[in-house]
Scaffold this motif. Structure first.
Motif, PDB file in Angstrom:
ATOM      1  N   TYR A  74       0.857  -1.016  -0.138  1.00 27.45           N
ATOM      2  CA  TYR A  74      -0.009   0.017   0.032  1.00 27.45           C
ATOM      3  C   TYR A  74       0.952   1.266   0.171  1.00 27.45           C
ATOM      4  N   VAL A  75       0.365   2.262  -1.039  1.00 27.47           N
ATOM      5  CA  VAL A  75       1.284   3.545  -0.982  1.00 27.47           C
ATOM      6  C   VAL A  75       0.205   4.601  -0.574  1.00 27.47           C
ATOM      7  N   LEU A  76       0.666   5.439   0.180  1.00 27.36           N
ATOM      8  CA  LEU A  76      -0.244   6.916   0.184  1.00 27.36           C
ATOM      9  C   LEU A  76       0.744   7.901   0.095  1.00 27.36           C
ATOM     10  N   LEU A  77       0.729   8.474  -1.279  1.00 29.06           N
ATOM     11  CA  LEU A  77       1.436   9.480  -1.979  1.00 29.06           C
ATOM     12  C   LEU A  77       1.386  10.475  -1.045  1.00 29.06           C
ATOM     13  N   ALA A  78       0.533  11.102  -0.485  1.00 24.30           N
ATOM     14  CA  ALA A  78       0.531  12.572   0.145  1.00 24.30           C
ATOM     15  C   ALA A  78       1.572  12.273   1.193  1.00 24.30           C
ATOM     16  N   GLU A  79       1.852  11.243   1.909  1.00 26.68           N
ATOM     17  CA  GLU A  79       2.785  11.267   2.907  1.00 26.68           C
ATOM     18  C   GLU A  79       4.080  10.590   2.625  1.00 26.68           C
ATOM     19  N   HIS A  80       4.011   9.859   1.593  1.00 21.75           N
ATOM     20  CA  HIS A  80       5.034   9.177   1.066  1.00 21.75           C
ATOM     21  C   HIS A  80       5.448   8.091   1.972  1.00 21.75           C
ATOM     22  N   ARG A  81       4.414   7.172   2.177  1.00 21.59           N
ATOM     23  CA  ARG A  81       4.313   6.288   3.016  1.00 21.59           C
ATOM     24  C   ARG A  81       3.814   4.941   2.295  1.00 21.59           C
ATOM     25  N   ILE A  82       4.684   3.910   2.691  1.00 21.67           N
ATOM     26  CA  ILE A  82       4.539   2.767   2.178  1.00 21.67           C
ATOM     27  C   ILE A  82       4.348   1.697   3.257  1.00 21.67           C
ATOM     28  N   GLU A  83       3.297   0.890   3.335  1.00 22.89           N
ATOM     29  CA  GLU A  83       2.902  -0.073   4.259  1.00 22.89           C
ATOM     30  C   GLU A  83       2.731  -1.267   3.617  1.00 22.89           C
ATOM     31  N   ILE A  84       3.383  -2.512   4.152  1.00 23.40           N
ATOM     32  CA  ILE A  84       3.212  -3.758   3.789  1.00 23.40           C
ATOM     33  C   ILE A  84       2.165  -4.609   4.848  1.00 23.40           C
ATOM     34  N   ILE A  85       0.941  -5.149   4.193  1.00 21.84           N
ATOM     35  CA  ILE A  85       0.159  -6.149   5.577  1.00 21.84           C
ATOM     36  C   ILE A  85       0.199  -7.512   4.718  1.00 21.84           C
ATOM     37  N   ALA A  86       0.795  -8.395   5.745  1.00 16.31           N
ATOM     38  CA  ALA A  86       0.896  -9.711   5.305  1.00 16.31           C
ATOM     39  C   ALA A  86      -0.105 -10.488   6.168  1.00 16.31           C
ATOM     40  N   ASP A  87      -0.747 -11.448   5.427  1.00 15.99           N
ATOM     41  CA  ASP A  87      -1.702 -12.342   5.959  1.00 15.99           C
ATOM     42  C   ASP A  87      -1.057 -13.248   7.132  1.00 15.99           C
ATOM     43  N   ARG A  88      -1.777 -13.895   7.913  1.00 19.67           N
ATOM     44  CA  ARG A  88      -1.358 -14.391   9.046  1.00 19.67           C
ATOM     45  C   ARG A  88      -0.378 -15.554   8.769  1.00 19.67           C
ATOM     46  N   GLY A  89      -0.349 -16.260   7.493  1.00 18.54           N
ATOM     47  CA  GLY A  89       0.280 -17.217   7.092  1.00 18.54           C
ATOM     48  C   GLY A  89       1.893 -16.989   7.015  1.00 18.54           C
ATOM     49  N   PHE A  90       2.298 -15.775   7.217  1.00 18.47           N
ATOM     50  CA  PHE A  90       3.700 -15.215   7.196  1.00 18.47           C
ATOM     51  C   PHE A  90       4.023 -15.215   8.476  1.00 18.47           C
ATOM     52  N   ASP A  91       3.166 -15.005   9.723  1.00 17.76           N
ATOM     53  CA  ASP A  91       3.602 -14.707  10.931  1.00 17.76           C
ATOM     54  C   ASP A  91       4.794 -15.288  11.474  1.00 17.76           C
ATOM     55  N   ALA A  92       5.044 -16.868  11.129  1.00 18.16           N
ATOM     56  CA  ALA A  92       5.955 -17.479  11.651  1.00 18.16           C
ATOM     57  C   ALA A  92       7.206 -17.578  10.846  1.00 18.16           C
ATOM     58  N   PHE A  93       7.250 -16.907   9.745  1.00 17.02           N
ATOM     59  CA  PHE A  93       8.391 -17.028   8.590  1.00 17.02           C
ATOM     60  C   PHE A  93       8.816 -15.684   8.321  1.00 17.02           C
ATOM     61  N   VAL A  94       8.046 -14.541   8.191  1.00 16.61           N
ATOM     62  CA  VAL A  94       8.708 -13.452   7.725  1.00 16.61           C
ATOM     63  C   VAL A  94       8.463 -12.358   8.992  1.00 16.61           C
ATOM     64  N   SER A  95       9.714 -11.785   9.323  1.00 22.31           N
ATOM     65  CA  SER A  95       9.563 -10.712  10.153  1.00 22.31           C
ATOM     66  C   SER A  95       9.215  -9.184   9.768  1.00 22.31           C
ATOM     67  N   VAL A  96       8.819  -8.617  10.918  1.00 22.85           N
ATOM     68  CA  VAL A  96       8.314  -7.251  10.510  1.00 22.85           C
ATOM     69  C   VAL A  96       9.533  -6.586   9.614  1.00 22.85           C
ATOM     70  N   GLU A  97      10.614  -6.849  10.290  1.00 22.87           N
ATOM     71  CA  GLU A  97      12.005  -6.178   9.785  1.00 22.87           C
ATOM     72  C   GLU A  97      12.139  -6.560   8.232  1.00 22.87           C
ATOM     73  N   GLN A  98      11.748  -7.721   8.021  1.00 22.38           N
ATOM     74  CA  GLN A  98      12.092  -8.152   6.468  1.00 22.38           C
ATOM     75  C   GLN A  98      10.959  -7.335   5.686  1.00 22.38           C
ATOM     76  N   TRP A  99       9.581  -7.097   6.157  1.00 27.49           N
ATOM     77  CA  TRP A  99       8.844  -6.458   5.284  1.00 27.49           C
ATOM     78  C   TRP A  99       9.177  -4.958   5.295  1.00 27.49           C
ATOM     79  N   ARG A 100       9.464  -4.578   6.202  1.00 25.41           N
ATOM     80  CA  ARG A 100      10.150  -3.300   6.300  1.00 25.41           C
ATOM     81  C   ARG A 100      11.365  -2.836   5.405  1.00 25.41           C
ATOM     82  N   GLY A 101      12.168  -3.993   5.387  1.00 23.42           N
ATOM     83  CA  GLY A 101      13.285  -3.829   4.317  1.00 23.42           C
ATOM     84  C   GLY A 101      12.767  -3.664   2.766  1.00 23.42           C
ATOM     85  N   VAL A 102      11.542  -4.355   2.497  1.00 20.14           N
ATOM     86  CA  VAL A 102      11.164  -4.142   1.260  1.00 20.14           C
ATOM     87  C   VAL A 102      10.730  -3.024   1.008  1.00 20.14           C
TER      88      VAL A 102
END
Length: 167
Positions: free
Chosen positions: A87-115
């Motif tokens: 998700y991108v909000l252009l007015a605030e130059h914000r990028i957010e990644i929301i991952a479904d619960r199937g990723f909870d045990a595999f991908v960390s918040v830091e890894q999504w933040r890296g993207v």
């Protein structure tokens, strides 16, 4: 940032369709389709140019909007709970990644933040379409590590690939 300055920023924001024209949206959709051949996950891209003033007044954040988009676009509705919203909000130059619960045990918040950080670098250069395409590719690598495409099977495309302009 004060509420009034945030409102002003959103009132002055360019529409998302100006930043992401039909050609850019087609290229992003093609990138999603190509990346999804590598895994059984589902990726969706959604963008908003600005937020309604009532949401700004209520202190709705980019993260709040991304969570609402995740629900409204049914990104959660995949068989393996492996949908991802970029998700991108252009007015605030914000990028957010929301991952479904199937990723909870595999991908960390830091890894999504890296993207997100990878995308932010391209956005700062004014390369919006390339930023999104690189973000999709990076997210796809994380997805493929945990939900690889199974040889000999045909994975159902559970979510539409064309990007969504929300506002």
């Amino acid at each position: 940032m004060s509420k009034l300055s945030r409102i002003f920023k959103h009132l002055c924001a360019a529409p998302a369709a100006r930043t992401f024209n039909a050609r850019a949206l087609e290229a992003i959709g093609a990138t999603i389709a190509a990346c999804e051949l590598q895994h059984s996950g589902e990726i969706m891209f959604a963008v908003e140019g600005d937020l309604p003033i009532r949401d700004i007044w209520r202190d709705v954040s980019a993260r709040d909007r991304a969570l609402a988009a995740f629900a409204n676009l049914h990104v959660w509705n995949t068989a393996q709970n492996n949908g991802v919203l970029i998700y991108v909000l252009l007015a605030e130059h914000r990028i957010e990644i929301i991952a479904d619960r199937g990723f909870d045990a595999f991908v960390s918040v830091e890894q999504w933040r890296g993207v997100c950080q990878l995308m932010e670098g391209q956005f700062q250069l004014g390369e919006h379409t390339e930023a999104v395409k690189r973000g999709i590719e990076a997210a796809s690598e994380l997805i493929a590590a945990h939900f690889p495409q199974q040889a000999g099977t045909v994975d159902e495309d559970e979510l539409p690939n064309p990007p969504r302009i929300l506002r």
